[in-house]
Design an enzyme around this catalytic site. Structure first.
Site, mmCIF file in Angstrom:
data_model
loop_
_atom_site.group_PDB
_atom_site.id
_atom_site.type_symbol
_atom_site.label_atom_id
_atom_site.label_comp_id
_atom_site.label_asym_id
_atom_site.label_seq_id
_atom_site.Cartn_x
_atom_site.Cartn_y
_atom_site.Cartn_z
ATOM 1 N N HIS A 174 -7.076 18.517 -11.023
ATOM 2 C CA HIS A 174 -6.328 17.284 -10.885
ATOM 3 C C HIS A 174 -6.082 16.620 -12.222
ATOM 4 O O HIS A 174 -5.062 15.982 -12.436
ATOM 5 C CB HIS A 174 -7.068 16.349 -9.928
ATOM 6 C CG HIS A 174 -6.898 16.778 -8.510
ATOM 7 N ND1 HIS A 174 -7.772 16.441 -7.516
ATOM 8 C CD2 HIS A 174 -5.951 17.526 -7.924
ATOM 9 C CE1 HIS A 174 -7.359 16.964 -6.380
ATOM 10 N NE2 HIS A 174 -6.258 17.630 -6.601
ATOM 11 N N CYS A 226 7.766 -9.764 -7.874
ATOM 12 C CA CYS A 226 6.712 -9.074 -8.610
ATOM 13 C C CYS A 226 6.231 -7.809 -7.913
ATOM 14 O O CYS A 226 5.296 -7.175 -8.340
ATOM 15 C CB CYS A 226 5.548 -10.005 -8.911
ATOM 16 S SG CYS A 226 4.683 -10.597 -7.457
ATOM 17 N N ASN A 275 5.779 -5.339 -1.784
ATOM 18 C CA ASN A 275 4.963 -4.296 -1.144
ATOM 19 C C ASN A 275 4.321 -4.814 0.142
ATOM 20 O O ASN A 275 4.377 -4.174 1.186
ATOM 21 C CB ASN A 275 3.883 -3.789 -2.089
ATOM 22 C CG ASN A 275 4.454 -3.315 -3.412
ATOM 23 O OD1 ASN A 275 5.628 -2.992 -3.491
ATOM 24 N ND2 ASN A 275 3.640 -3.303 -4.442
ATOM 25 N N ARG A 328 -3.096 -10.638 -11.985
ATOM 26 C CA ARG A 328 -4.004 -10.447 -10.860
ATOM 27 C C ARG A 328 -5.407 -10.807 -11.323
ATOM 28 O O ARG A 328 -5.879 -10.293 -12.327
ATOM 29 C CB ARG A 328 -4.006 -8.985 -10.420
ATOM 30 C CG ARG A 328 -2.672 -8.460 -9.983
ATOM 31 C CD ARG A 328 -2.854 -7.048 -9.424
ATOM 32 N NE ARG A 328 -1.592 -6.530 -8.921
ATOM 33 C CZ ARG A 328 -0.749 -5.800 -9.646
ATOM 34 N NH1 ARG A 328 -1.067 -5.483 -10.886
ATOM 35 N NH2 ARG A 328 0.385 -5.388 -9.132
#
Lengths: 525, 87
Positions: free
Chosen positions: A172, A486, A438, A279
């Protein structure tokens, strides 16, 4: 060049325990915390990686969701009365050994995944954070191995390339290097151990070529080639510090989304006009105790110091739902995304959670150009409650002799459909609206955005969201208020012209996308 | 308890993605699900367990289901493998 020392091996002691329930609880909480870390990293990488590459993170989560892994660990804790970190480690080792014995390249690469996520659980139980690689200047990283988590949080502007002793093409990690555009050569083997920190290295990942201490001529030729490439990048970046105007002169602010001091620095570097979404969750995640008011003050100040003179919009705490912390009692909820999260949680633990944050931010309001953004507002009462709480703290701080900006601008997230549909209920009590596309999409489509099986519903929300943005902007502008976006849509080049057409005032996005987005806007009519 | 033997056709065999799909499907049923290969038996609801079988392409595995919804479960799981994990 940067020689990454092998991480100290995890110290996992077999300790016997008395309180079984508490230990099992600790284990379950650690699982939840690590799963959230993975989800967060996934979200952060969502714009850089393709669907397939993002599956890496889902694979990691499904390991942590595995019923065998969980049951075996809990059995071990219960029967042998051993501590949680010891138990998960024993169980994970069993699987790792079994997979490695299979002599199958693909499955032994999965053993590495188990190793990585189980180590993260152990660290979480032990109260350690997932170690990030701290870089201060551009380097080629030479390491035995690097975890996918470490890669995901790398400060890419300092990474010229990566060379690792371990690893293969199906790892990965390799997939991530490719996706992030980091030149890398993996699986070099133990000969890498002879590299010393003072060696200079040429890494040509295209040719699969590594040269240690090259002769001056070779080095010169390579440097010239490298330099011309760099100049090109620099030109793009320089123009990024200018405002974004379309050919006809329409101006839109291009802001950054940030979540820590590193990203604040990045925002400044990439030419963000300001910060549209700071945030604050980073203050609360990855730790064992509640952050105090002073601690928070320092953390926010550190970020604001990186952004001199910039307008910064700070969102109050949005934990709960898919972001959980271990030190606050959170009830199991059937639908946490629709439950006690964000300010709902903040008010439930007002004195320990929300009040210290409000105070820390207000104490910074006189010295910095900050604005407050409230998440998950659904009702007028909810907005009234938080504004009252803030005004109360302003008065208290003033009597304590602290300078406060009493007219600090305040706005709300438009992420709950009720706000998007009824902006007129809120417009007189806010200075701005900020669309969280979102979450709005998730609530509009009744499709959990952390659940990949319903992911295909979310893009279908776009036409509806556009309609709502148009309407909210119209109503906000009527009353002299402004509107920003945003969420993920803000940087969507297919939509930016539409947003500008609606009169949207500000777009906020990950810093890496700002130069590109500004260049795109300048090309518009 | 009922059981059936199926051949895994997927070109890599029971690897992470296919094991995860199988475990997820198995997890939807109340019955216990066990998978055997090469004298080894694991919990069919566990992706990790299934991966440790190391069942490659074109090998036969045995699925054993026990519980109230065993009939339906076995049918669905056998179909899943026969359809090469395209559920």
């Amino acid at each position: 060049m940067f020689l990454l020392k092998n991480e100290e091996p995890l110290l996992i002691q077999k300790k016997s325990i008395d309180n079984l329930e508490e230990e099992i609880d600790t284990f379950r909480r650690a699982l939840a915390v690590v799963k959230n870390q993975i989800r967060e990293v996934k979200q952060k990488m969502a714009q850089q990686l393709s669907e397939n590459e993002l599956d890496i993170y889902d694979a990691h989560i499904s390991i942590l969701d595995d019923p065998e892994l969980i049951d075996k660990t809990i059995d071990l804790i219960t029967i042998q009365k051993v501590c949680a970190d010891f138990a998960i480690n024993v169980v994970a080792r069993e699987y790792i050994e079994l997979l490695e014995q299979l002599d199958d390249e693909y499955l032994s690469a999965r053993a590495k995944d188990i190793d990585e996520v189980s180590s993260a659980v152990v660290k979480s139980i032990q109260g350690k954070s997932n170690q990030a690689i701290e870089l201060t200047k551009p380097v080629i990283i030479v390491a035995d191995k690097i975890s996918t988590h470490q890669i995901s949080v790398l400060e890419t502007r300092f990474v010229l390339g990566i060379i690792t002793a371990q690893g293969g093409a199906t790892d990965h990690s390799s997939i991530l290097y490719n996706a992030m555009g980091i030149p890398a050569i993996v699986g070099v083997g133990s000969q890498l151990n002879t590299v010393q920190y003072f060696n200079s290295i040429i890494l040509d990942a295209e040719q699969g070529l590594i040269r240690i201490d090259p002769d001056p001529e070779t080095l010169k030729a390579f440097e010239a080639q490298y330099e011309s490439h760099r100049v090109e990048e620099k030109i793009n970046l320089q123009s990024s510090h200018l405002p974004a105007r379309t050919a006809s002169g329409k101006h839109i602010k291009v802001f950054a989304n940030i979540g820590n001091a590193k990203e604040a620095k990045e925002a400044q570097l990439r030419g963000a006009d300001g910060v549209g979404l700071l945030r604050t969750e980073f203050c609360f995640l990855d730790r064992k105790t509640l952050p105090s008011e002073d601690e928070q003050y320092e953390m926010y100040k550190q970020m604001l110091d990186e952004l001199p003179g910039k307008e910064v919009i700070i969102r109050l705490i949005d934990i709960g739902s898919d972001k959980m912390v271990s030190y606050i009692e959170m009830d199991e909820e059937e639908n946490p995304a629709l439950g006690i999260r964000a300010l709902r949680l903040g008010f439930k633990h007002y004195d320990s959670l929300l009040r210290p944050q409000i105070r820390a931010l207000l104490r910074l309001s006189a010295a910095f150009d900050i604005q407050l953004l409230f998440p998950m507002i659904a009702t007028q009462q909810g907005l009234k409650d938080i504004k009252e709480a803030i005004h109360k703290e302003m008065i208290i701080l003033k009597t304590e002799g602290v300078a406060v900006n009493t007219s600090i601008p305040m706005g709300i997230m438009v992420e709950i459909p009720n706000v998007a549909l009824m902006p007129e209920l809120f417009v007189d009590d806010v200075d701005f609206f900020s669309f969280g596309t979102n979450d709005l999409a998730q609530y509009m489509m009744a499709a959990d955005r952390t659940n990949t099986s319903v992911a295909s519903y979310l893009p279908k929300a776009i036409p509806g969201i556009l309609k709502l943005i148009e309407k909210v902007t119209e109503i906000a502008h009527d009353r002299g208020k402004w509107v920003g976006i945003c969420g993920g849509l803000a940087a969507d080049t297919k939509l930016i012209e539409t947003f500008i057409g609606f009169g949207v005032d500000e777009l906020s996005m990950p810093s890496a996308l700002i130069p590109k987005t500004k260049a795109f806007i300048r090309e518009l009519e | 308890m009922i059981k059936d033997t199926v051949v895994v056709i997927d070109k890599i065999g029971f690897h992470a993605r296919t094991a995860s799909l199988f475990a997820k499907k198995a997890g939807e049923f109340e019955s216990t699900v066990q998978v055997s290969f090469n004298d080894k038996t694991v919990n069919g609801k566990s992706m990790l367990g299934i991966m440790t079988l190391g069942a490659k392409s074109d090998t036969a595995i045995e699925i054993m289901v026990d519980g109230q919804d065993e009939k339906q479960a076995l049918e669905v799981l056998v179909d899943l493998i026969n359809n090469n994990f395209n559920s």
